[in-house]
Design a protein around this motif. Structure first.
Motif, short mmCIF file in Angstrom:
data_model
loop_
_atom_site.label_atom_id
_atom_site.label_comp_id
_atom_site.label_asym_id
_atom_site.label_seq_id
_atom_site.Cartn_x
_atom_site.Cartn_y
_atom_site.Cartn_z
N VAL A 124 78.57 26.52 -29.60
CA VAL A 124 77.84 25.34 -30.05
C VAL A 124 76.37 25.51 -29.72
O VAL A 124 76.00 25.65 -28.55
CB VAL A 124 78.40 24.06 -29.40
CG1 VAL A 124 77.61 22.84 -29.86
CG2 VAL A 124 79.88 23.90 -29.74
N GLY A 142 77.53 20.16 -35.02
CA GLY A 142 77.30 21.00 -33.85
C GLY A 142 77.17 20.16 -32.60
O GLY A 142 78.04 19.35 -32.27
N ASP A 184 82.38 18.24 -38.35
CA ASP A 184 82.28 19.65 -37.98
C ASP A 184 83.65 20.27 -38.11
O ASP A 184 84.68 19.60 -37.90
CB ASP A 184 81.76 19.83 -36.56
CG ASP A 184 81.06 21.18 -36.37
OD1 ASP A 184 79.82 21.20 -36.30
OD2 ASP A 184 81.76 22.21 -36.32
N ALA A 224 82.95 21.77 -31.06
CA ALA A 224 81.64 21.19 -31.35
C ALA A 224 81.69 19.67 -31.32
O ALA A 224 80.76 19.02 -30.83
CB ALA A 224 81.14 21.68 -32.70
N TYR A 260 79.23 28.65 -36.08
CA TYR A 260 77.90 28.04 -36.24
C TYR A 260 77.06 28.83 -37.24
O TYR A 260 76.11 28.30 -37.82
CB TYR A 260 77.17 27.95 -34.89
CG TYR A 260 76.51 29.22 -34.43
CD1 TYR A 260 75.22 29.56 -34.84
CD2 TYR A 260 77.17 30.10 -33.57
CE1 TYR A 260 74.61 30.73 -34.41
CE2 TYR A 260 76.57 31.26 -33.14
CZ TYR A 260 75.29 31.57 -33.57
OH TYR A 260 74.70 32.74 -33.14
#
Length: 489
Positions: free
Chosen positions: A132, A160, A179, A184, A235
């Protein structure tokens, strides 16, 4: 959440009590040490925090990545118990003391953001697949580019650590954040609770969790990295091939936005040999019915791009991964990768405006104000044909500059090139001819443009109607760029 609700309250109390805020840290360290910390130079900060007091301990642990004694950390985090701090991963045992287990970053005036410790702080330790991110360069880009007008409903796609949602909470009555990563969402929930905000948090891929719902404002810093579709870190990697995630978000936007709603997201796009990159990206919005403004802020060559993203997750020692990525770029004739901001609006008009252009120059912050003004100018232009445009009175933008290039000849200086330059706002420059220069120079807000053009036509022995017809698209362009402003607006 990473901590229990009571644990979050206790942590907030500890951070407030010790003054572990952006202002408190700056005051403790002083201007020079604070500036050095921003460059990852912690020497002065360590000298200023060596007496073991609670604020100094928190700075050393969470800012300077130091290991401190259990007694000092326990005292600094009180009333949060050490047992809960360890269980929630806030700190971890290392050697004969404790160090940061997560990145706890003071942000803004009185906010804190929780995220994973960056790769640079843990050399040799591979990043979690659901790593994250904290507050980085791309984060700041989207924060600055987002329009901050009040809205009822806002959505953060791919939240995130929750930093975009945190900002949305300042001007939206309700905030939804999604997400793909459950991990996250735990970070985001903790960020929200620590800062006294309440968001609806939903798990799922991109827009799937909010299918059938509409929002006034949607923002997204998605996993936009371009490549063969390999997924190693959520991510960064979307699992889509190439730059397909940018096109996918564009296609989803009409179903996400309320009437008049806007969507803004970051994206990468490929520059393919033999293709115009702007035409390719403009194709993302065909048939959406949305106004679109795409501004390209930078372009990277494939080698630099791959090196950047491998370094980001500590994969620089993997030559096979680099070779496979570069081979994919070669196979698809990718010459460069652009990065920029996509701003979309559901205006409800049958003839949407689509602009895709370079905007590499430094602009006056916040960019979001400039984006909002650009859409306002589109509203002005959309409802006016040439006749209506010429009926308006205009004034030149405040501080507008004229730059000239000239060559010395037998008869003195001869002007070769004239450029209008805006010293503020989007800081556009535009090469112009003498007639356009006269038009802009005469825009003082007193005469309707048609009367101004009639004077120019007489001075240049041109029929007024011909002058007016030629001026229509030029005026529209000057208004869109903000070189001239309608007095009635």
């Amino acid at each position: 959440m990473l901590l229990s609700p009571a644990g979050v309250d206790a942590l907030r109390s500890a951070l407030t009590r010790t003054g572990f805020t952006s202002h408190g840290i700056a005051e403790r360290l002083g201007a020079q040490a604070t500036a050095a910390v921003a460059r990852n130079d912690y020497r002065a900060a360590l000298l200023a925090t060596g007496d073991g007091d609670p604020l100094g301990t928190l700075i050393r642990v969470f800012i300077c990545a130091q290991t401190e004694s259990e007694a000092a950390v326990t005292a600094a985090l009180a009333p949060l118990s050490l047992a809960e701090a360890l269980a929630g991963g806030l700190v971890e045992r290392y050697g004969d003391g404790l160090r940061a287990g997560i990145d706890l970053e003071p942000y803004g005036e009185d906010w804190w953001v929780l995220a994973d410790v960056p790769a640079s702080a843990r050399p040799g330790r591979p990043l979690h697949a659901e790593h994250v991110l904290g507050v980085g360069g791309a984060t700041h880009t989207l924060i600055g580019a987002t329009m901050r007008r009040p809205v009822d409903t806002a959505l953060d796609l791919g939240t995130g650590s929750g930093i975009q949602a945190l900002h949305l909470g300042t001007h939206a009555r309700s905030v939804t954040a999604t997400d793909l990563s459950e991990r996250a969402l735990r970070f985001a929930a903790t960020t929200a609770a620590l800062n006294g905000q309440d968001w609806e948090l939903l798990r799922g891929d991109l827009v799937a969790p909010v299918a059938g719902r509409r929002f006034d404002l949607v923002v997204s810093n998605p996993p936009f990295v371009v490549g063969p579709g390999t997924t190693t870190h959520v991510y960064r990697d979307s699992g889509r091939v190439g730059d397909a995630i940018g096109a996918e978000l564009a296609a989803a936007a009409p179903g996400l936005l309320t009437e008049g709603g806007t969507m803004q997201y970051l994206a990468n796009w490929v520059h393919v040999a033999g293709e115009e990159w702007d035409e390719r990206v403009a194709g993302w919005f065909a048939g959406t019915g949305l106004d679109a403004w795409v501004i390209q802020r930078e372009v990277a060559d494939p080698m630099a791009y791959v090196d950047l993203w491998l370094t980001d997750v500590g994969e620089t020692a993997d030559p096979q991964r680099m070779a496979a990525w570069l081979d994919w770029f070669d196979a698809h004739k990718v010459e460069g990768i652009g990065f920029g901001i996509v701003s979309l609006r559901r205006s409800g008009h049958a003839d949407p405006v689509v602009r895709v252009e370079d905007l590499r120059q430094r602009v006056q912050p916040p960019l979001g104000d400039q984006v909002a003004a650009w859409f306002d100018r589109q509203d002005f232009l959309r409802v006016r044909d040439t006749e209506a445009l010429l009926a308006e009175r205009y004034r030149a933008a405040e501080g507008l500059q004229l730059r000239q290039e000239a060559t010395m000849g037998d008869e003195g200086w001869g002007v070769d090139r004239q450029v209008l330059a805006m010293p503020h706002g989007l800081r556009w420059t535009e090469e112009i001819d003498p007639l356009v220069l006269a038009l802009v120079g005469g825009a003082d807000g007193r005469l309707p443009l048609r009367d101004q053009l009639a004077l120019l036509a007489a001075a240049h022995d041109v029929e007024p109607d011909e002058m007016a017809e030629a001026a229509g698209p030029i005026v529209a362009h000057l208004v869109e760029r903000g070189f001239i402003e309608p007095v009635s607006a």
